[in-house]
Design a protein around this motif. Sequence first.
Motif, PDB file in Angstrom:
ATOM      1  N   ALA A  56      42.630  41.668  40.393  1.00 23.57           N
ATOM      2  CA  ALA A  56      42.660  42.277  39.067  1.00 23.57           C
ATOM      3  C   ALA A  56      42.168  43.714  39.106  1.00 23.57           C
ATOM      4  O   ALA A  56      41.422  44.110  40.013  1.00 23.57           O
ATOM      5  N   PRO A  58      39.739  46.695  37.869  1.00 23.85           N
ATOM      6  CA  PRO A  58      38.323  46.635  37.486  1.00 23.85           C
ATOM      7  C   PRO A  58      38.164  46.385  35.990  1.00 23.85           C
ATOM      8  O   PRO A  58      38.794  47.057  35.162  1.00 23.85           O
ATOM      9  N   SER A  59      37.369  45.407  35.653  1.00 21.26           N
ATOM     10  CA  SER A  59      37.191  45.047  34.251  1.00 21.26           C
ATOM     11  C   SER A  59      35.856  44.345  34.088  1.00 21.26           C
ATOM     12  O   SER A  59      35.365  43.677  35.002  1.00 21.26           O
ATOM     13  N   ARG A  60      35.287  44.478  32.917  1.00 17.13           N
ATOM     14  CA  ARG A  60      34.048  43.775  32.623  1.00 17.13           C
ATOM     15  C   ARG A  60      34.313  42.363  32.110  1.00 17.13           C
ATOM     16  O   ARG A  60      33.395  41.568  31.982  1.00 17.13           O
ATOM     17  N   TRP A  62      35.437  38.652  32.404  1.00 17.26           N
ATOM     18  CA  TRP A  62      35.626  37.645  33.446  1.00 17.26           C
ATOM     19  C   TRP A  62      37.040  37.077  33.382  1.00 17.26           C
ATOM     20  O   TRP A  62      37.659  36.796  34.412  1.00 17.26           O
ATOM     21  N   THR A  65      39.477  39.373  34.995  1.00 13.09           N
ATOM     22  CA  THR A  65      39.297  39.355  36.447  1.00 13.09           C
ATOM     23  C   THR A  65      39.935  38.114  37.064  1.00 13.09           C
ATOM     24  O   THR A  65      40.530  38.166  38.144  1.00 13.09           O
TER      25      THR A  65
END
Length: 534
Positions: A56, A58-60, A62, A65
Motif C-alpha cells: 500500500a 504510505p497511510s495512517r 490500517w 494499509t
Amino acid sequence: MERFANRILLMTGWRRSLLAVLAGALTVLGQAPFGIFAVCFVTFPLLVWLLDGAIAKPSRSWIATAWPAFATGWLFGFGYFVAGLWWIGNALFAEAGDYVWLWPFAVLAIPAFLAIFYGLAAVLARMMWSDGIGRIAALAFGFGVAEWLRSFAFTGFPWNAIGYAAMPVPMLMQSASAVGIVGMNALAVFVFSLPAVFAQGRWRAGFSAGLLVALLGAHAGYGYWRLAGAAAPDPGAPLVRIVQPDIEQSEKWDTERRNEIFDTLLALTAEPNATGEKPAIVVWPETSIPFILTESPDAVAAIAEALDSDQTLLAGAVRAAETGDGDGGSTYYNSILALNADGVIIDAADKEHLVPFGEYLPFKAIAERLGLKKIADADRGYSAAETRRTLSLPNGVVVLPSICYEAIFPYEMQADGDPATMIVNVTNDAWYGDTPGPYQHVHQARLRAVENGLPLVRAANNGISGIFDAYGRQLDALGYGVRGAVEARPGAPLPETIYRRYGRRIFLSILFVLAILAAGGRVAGRASHRRRNP
C-alpha cells in the motif's frame, strides 16, 4: 523464474485482478473429482508473488494499509469458490423453480462471502511478510487460521478446504490420522507455496526444493507405511448393505409416486446377493421415506416383512414429534431411524447441524417479511437436535450418525453414548445433479473415516454411495445416477488415532511453528536490510 516472478509482482490494475481470480479458479482442479493437486504448485506461488507486490501507499489508516493484501486474497478466494461451488445454484432448479431468482446469490454471493476468509488470510500473512521462505510460513499460517474460522463462523461451511487437495488417494490421506484436515490446510499451503522461493537465488531455491521433496516424501511415506501395516479384512465382520434408489429431486415428495418410491426401497432391501447371506445392517439415504413413517402402519408392516429377524434397518427419514404446547402441532426432525424386524423403531438420531436457508431460516422474522422460505421443504422446516449421540444396534455395532453435510465438519465427529465403531452418513445430493458437488462431498466424508479411524458407510439417494474402511479405502460403491444396492464388510475400528486424541493441540502446534518461522524470516529480513543499508 526470477524474471517471471518480478513480472507478477509488478502487475497492476485489471491484469493483476484477473490473474488472482484465475489462479484461485485453477486451484479447484486440485479438488475432487479432478484430483490434479500438481496445479496447486503453480497457483499458490502465483499468489505469493501477487502478495509480494501487494504494498500500500504510505497511510495512517490500517485499513488502507491492509487493503492491497486483502483484495489479492479475496480475488483469489472468489475465483476458487465460484469455480468450486457453482453447482450450489442447481438446487434452485431442482423442484418448482420458485427460487430461481436466488441463483446469483448462490453462485456469486456465497463465494464472495467465503472469499472474505481468504482475504483475511492474506492480511494475516502480510503482517508477518518477509522476502524469503518465512513468507511461505506466513501464508500457511494465514490460511490455517482462515480455514479454521471457516469451519465454524456463521454456522460454518468448510467445503473444499485447501488440505483436501493434498489428499486425493488413500495413501496420501493417511496424514489426516495424525494432523486432521485443520492441520493439513496449513501444511498443504506451505508445501504448495514453496516453489515461489525457486525464484530467489540458487541457495534458497536448493533449500526450498530439498524441503519440498522431504515434506512430500514424509507425506507419502507415512501413508505407505500405515497402509502396509493395515490388518486383513475380518470375514466375520457384519455385512452392510447400502440402498441407492436414485430418485429425482423433483419427484421425491410427489404424493402420486410415494408408494412406488417406497416399494423400490423395499425391493432393493430384500434383493438376494450371490452368496445368499443376508446383510446385518441395511442403510437407506437421507429422507428416503417419502412420508412420516409413524403415520403409516402399513409401511411399518412392509418394512418388518422385508427384514429378517437378525437384520436392522437404518433409514433416513423425517421424524415428527408433538410440540408439547397443547396446540396439536408437530416439530419435524431430519433423522436416522433404526428399525428391527418387528418394525419397531428401536432408536433414532436427529440432525444437529442444519443447513441455513435449506432446512431453517436464520433471522426467521426478518426473512419471512422479505418473502423468503426454506428452500428444502418450505412449508415445514426442521428443528435441530439438542445433542449428537451414537446409536447402539442389536448386533453390537455402535453407529456415529452423520446426516448430509455434517460429514464435512471434523469437530462434529464426537457424540454422547457408547464409543462408535462405524460412521454412517446418509445424504441426498440429488439437489445438485451430476456436478462436482457429490464427488467433493464423498471425498470429504472419506477423510472423517481416516481422521477418526472408523469405517464409513455412506448412503446417498442418487450417489455417490460407498463403504470405506477405517483407512478411507473404498470397499465398494455405486456411482452417481445408478439405482441399486451394494454391500461389504466395513470391518472394525482402529485404535484411537493421533488426531482424535490430540486434534486441536496438534493444530495449534502447527500454527505455532509456522508463526515462529514467519517471525524468524521477518527478523532475518530486517537484519539483512540493515546490513545492505547501514
